[in-house]
Design an enzyme around this catalytic site. Sequence first.
Site, mmCIF file in Angstrom:
data_model
loop_
_atom_site.group_PDB
_atom_site.id
_atom_site.type_symbol
_atom_site.label_atom_id
_atom_site.label_comp_id
_atom_site.label_asym_id
_atom_site.label_seq_id
_atom_site.Cartn_x
_atom_site.Cartn_y
_atom_site.Cartn_z
ATOM 1 N N LYS A 1 0.828 -1.199 0.000
ATOM 2 C CA LYS A 1 0.000 0.000 0.000
ATOM 3 C C LYS A 1 0.870 1.260 0.000
ATOM 4 C CE LYS A 1 -3.716 -2.379 2.453
ATOM 5 N NZ LYS A 1 -4.580 -2.381 3.643
ATOM 6 N N HIS B 1 -1.778 -5.482 1.354
ATOM 7 C CA HIS B 1 -3.005 -6.249 1.140
ATOM 8 C C HIS B 1 -2.608 -7.631 0.646
ATOM 9 C CE1 HIS B 1 -6.906 -7.535 -0.386
ATOM 10 N NE2 HIS B 1 -6.235 -7.978 -1.431
ATOM 11 N N ARG C 1 3.111 -6.971 9.427
ATOM 12 C CA ARG C 1 2.375 -5.954 10.184
ATOM 13 C C ARG C 1 2.835 -5.887 11.633
ATOM 14 N NH1 ARG C 1 -3.275 -7.567 7.355
ATOM 15 N NH2 ARG C 1 -3.106 -6.188 5.531
ATOM 16 N N ASN D 1 -1.748 -0.215 7.327
ATOM 17 C CA ASN D 1 -1.216 -1.549 7.634
ATOM 18 C C ASN D 1 -0.388 -2.163 6.503
ATOM 19 O OD1 ASN D 1 -3.224 -2.391 5.899
ATOM 20 N ND2 ASN D 1 -4.417 -3.465 7.448
ATOM 21 N N VAL E 1 -4.348 0.208 12.232
ATOM 22 C CA VAL E 1 -5.037 -0.569 11.212
ATOM 23 C C VAL E 1 -5.221 0.214 9.910
ATOM 24 C CG1 VAL E 1 -7.406 -0.008 11.925
ATOM 25 C CG2 VAL E 1 -6.909 -2.230 10.873
ATOM 26 N N THR F 1 -4.956 -8.135 10.298
ATOM 27 C CA THR F 1 -5.293 -6.836 9.716
ATOM 28 C C THR F 1 -4.985 -5.707 10.683
ATOM 29 O OG1 THR F 1 -7.020 -7.875 8.387
ATOM 30 C CG2 THR F 1 -7.180 -5.491 8.708
ATOM 31 N N ARG G 1 -0.891 -14.957 4.105
ATOM 32 C CA ARG G 1 -1.675 -14.295 5.162
ATOM 33 C C ARG G 1 -0.954 -14.415 6.502
ATOM 34 N NH1 ARG G 1 -5.667 -10.917 3.908
ATOM 35 N NH2 ARG G 1 -6.760 -11.532 5.765
#
EC number: 2.7.4.6
Length: 169
Positions: free
Chosen positions: A29, A135, A122, A132, A129, A111, A105
Amino acid sequence: MICLVLTIFANLFPAACTGAHERTFLAVKPDGVQRRLVGEIVRRFERKGFKLVALKLVQASEELLREHYAELRERPFYGRLVKYMASGPVVAMVWQGLDVVRTSRALIGATNPADAPPGTIRGDFCIEVGKNLIHGSDSVESARREIALWFRADELLCWEDSAGHWLYE
């Protein structure tokens, strides 16, 4: 050409994209790009043994992001999320490997960074949040949809990974 045929085959027969050929979509991101964490994130997936099959730096349109996050449309943070994701460059990637969706994941972490253990992306690099970093597709079905949104079939590279025989039985 062979990769295009394999991609078409995978779309016609989704079960063919499981096992070592399973793919997932990841996006670093804007906060991850601005904080210069792209290399660190790529390094973690490479060291795990996954194969990078597509990568591009993009300025995502709000239209693309609204489609990408369509299932969150009714959530109160949806508008902020779309604006945030459109606020700067995003590094879109496709990774391939055995159980790559589930394992990625786990590498990414929860998340909410407060719930992400140390050692996850993370857990190591995020505080809140709303920022973070990354994705990751939450299912094989989501991965297929997201890959098709962000990449054309001819952008997915088929290549022989010389380390594959050291990773898989």
